[in-house]
Design an enzyme around this catalytic site. Structure first.
Site, PDB file in Angstrom:
ATOM      1  CG  HIS A  41      -3.702   3.040   1.969  1.00 32.56           C
ATOM      2  ND1 HIS A  41      -4.061   2.146   0.651  1.00 32.56           N
ATOM      3  CD2 HIS A  41      -3.844   1.751   3.139  1.00 32.56           C
ATOM      4  CE1 HIS A  41      -4.043   1.015   1.208  1.00 32.56           C
ATOM      5  NE2 HIS A  41      -3.615   0.689   2.386  1.00 32.56           N
TER       6      HIS A  41
ATOM      7  CB  CYS B 240      -1.303  -0.627   0.974  1.00 36.94           C
ATOM      8  SG  CYS B 240      -1.865  -1.882   1.170  1.00 36.94           S
TER       9      CYS B 240
ATOM     10  CG  ASN C 172      -6.837  -1.241   1.038  1.00 34.58           C
ATOM     11  OD1 ASN C 172      -5.754  -0.926   0.044  1.00 34.58           O
ATOM     12  ND2 ASN C 172      -6.285  -1.608   2.914  1.00 34.58           N
TER      13      ASN C 172
END
Length: 348
Positions: free
Chosen positions: A275, A114, A305
């Site tokens: 993020h 990420c 996500n």
């Protein structure tokens, strides 16, 4: 060279958007359960023959068009991803082929999960300053953040599979004498927090339909027990509590680091783009630092996500909404499996 500048943005999403309630057919969950714990309302998932390579190429084409450059002006291609379609070649090389970007320049993938997009920007800055890439008539860089996380998810359980989605976004970067750029990246090895095992072809071929017997095509080292273990660990696993504590710590520390490097307080930048993992993480740090809600751009409710695609997807959406204006100053903060984290300061 003083910094780097993003001159083009593009994004690509799968055709299928799955809302929370639709997941009830696969697992014991509900919209209220997911939304209250994560802030996620839906996510895009690849179906049929859709692939990460397809998404990465489409996002890249749009970024090139947005920057108003020609493919032959690109001197470096990087894709930040942890879900490549091929063991070899890289997604970056596949995109180079699809978009007919002339050869003779570097193209490769990086895996910082990420945090990958921030890692990519730091790498671009370092390579540009080294004078070894993007010279003369090929001064632009194509940086892609893309993931097809759905192929790593076990849709029979809800703790992990409700969190993630697929997508890609790309940026065109060029050197700048006028724009400032600051960046910091770091890692702390921890495989237990968030991981998925690589499953090789010769580690699963030969398993009977009943799953009772495995005759491995690679008899030199793979036992039946080990093959079953690998297959089970091929799904994404996460220690939620550990990841939450880490993410809160990483987000707050990187805001501090960007304030220190840039000399600009978090209160004074236009946006903080984190993020997009979980709304609870963002809200926890925002309240802790007494920052207004509008300071943090959030789009995780639509995408979930998306790991390496998360930050560039946010930037692409911000541009579509008219939020990225000349002079805009932004902190971008990534954190994820590795464990990895990083932050950067961008000027538009």
């Amino acid at each position: 060279m003083n910094g780097i500048e993003i001159t083009g943005l593009g994004k690509a999403l799968p055709k299928t958007s799955l809302k929370n309630d639709a997941l009830k057919q696969y697992m014991d969950t509900s919209d209220e359960w997911i939304r209250s714990r994560t802030g996620i309302e839906s996510r895009y998932l690849c179906t049929g023959r859709e692939s990460l390579t397809d998404l990465a190429a489409e996002a890249s084409r749009k970024a090139i068009e947005d920057a108003r450059i020609r493919p032959e002006e690109i001197g470096l291609l990087i894709c930040a991803t942890c879900t490549t379609d091929y063991m070899v070649p890289s997604v970056a090389c596949a995109v180079q082929e699809i978009l007919k970007i002339p050869g003779g320049v570097p193209a490769f993938d990086i895996n910082a999960a990420c945090s990958g997009f921030v890692y990519g920007l730091q790498l671009i800055y370092a390579l540009m300053n080294s004078g070894t890439v993007c010279r003369s008539d090929r001064k632009y860089v194509l940086l892609i953040g893309g993931e097809q996380l759905s192929k790593m998810l076990d849709f029979s359980e809800r703790s992990v599979s409700v969190l993630f989605g697929d997508g890609a976004a790309a940026v065109i970067v060029k050197p700048s004498k006028d724009k400032h750029f600051f960046c910091h990246t770091a890692a702390e090895g921890d495989r237990s927090a968030l991981y998925a095992h690589t499953v090789g072809r010769n580690q699963i071929t030969g398993l009977s339909k009943q799953g009772e017997k495995l005759v491995s095509p690679n008899p030199l080292y793979i036992s039946e027990d080990y093959a079953r273990e690998i297959m089970k660990d091929g799904y994404l696993k996460m220690d939620g509590r550990k990841v939450f504590r880490f993410a809160v710590r990483a987000l707050s520390s990187e805001i501090d680091e960007m304030e220190r490097q840039s000399g600009i307080r978090a209160e004074d930048v236009d946006y903080i783009v984190c993020h997009q993992a979980n709304l609870r993480i963002i809200d926890y740090v925002r309240k802790q630092r007494k920052l207004p809600e509008e300071k943090f751009f959030v789009n995780l409710q639509k995408y979930g996500n998306t790991s390496g695609a998360s930050i560039p997807l946010a930037l692409a959406d911000m541009k579509e909404k008219g939020l990225l204006k000349p002079g805009s100053r932004i902190f971008c903060i990534g954190f994820g499996a590795g464990l990895t984290w990083g932050g950067c300061y961008l000027e538009f």
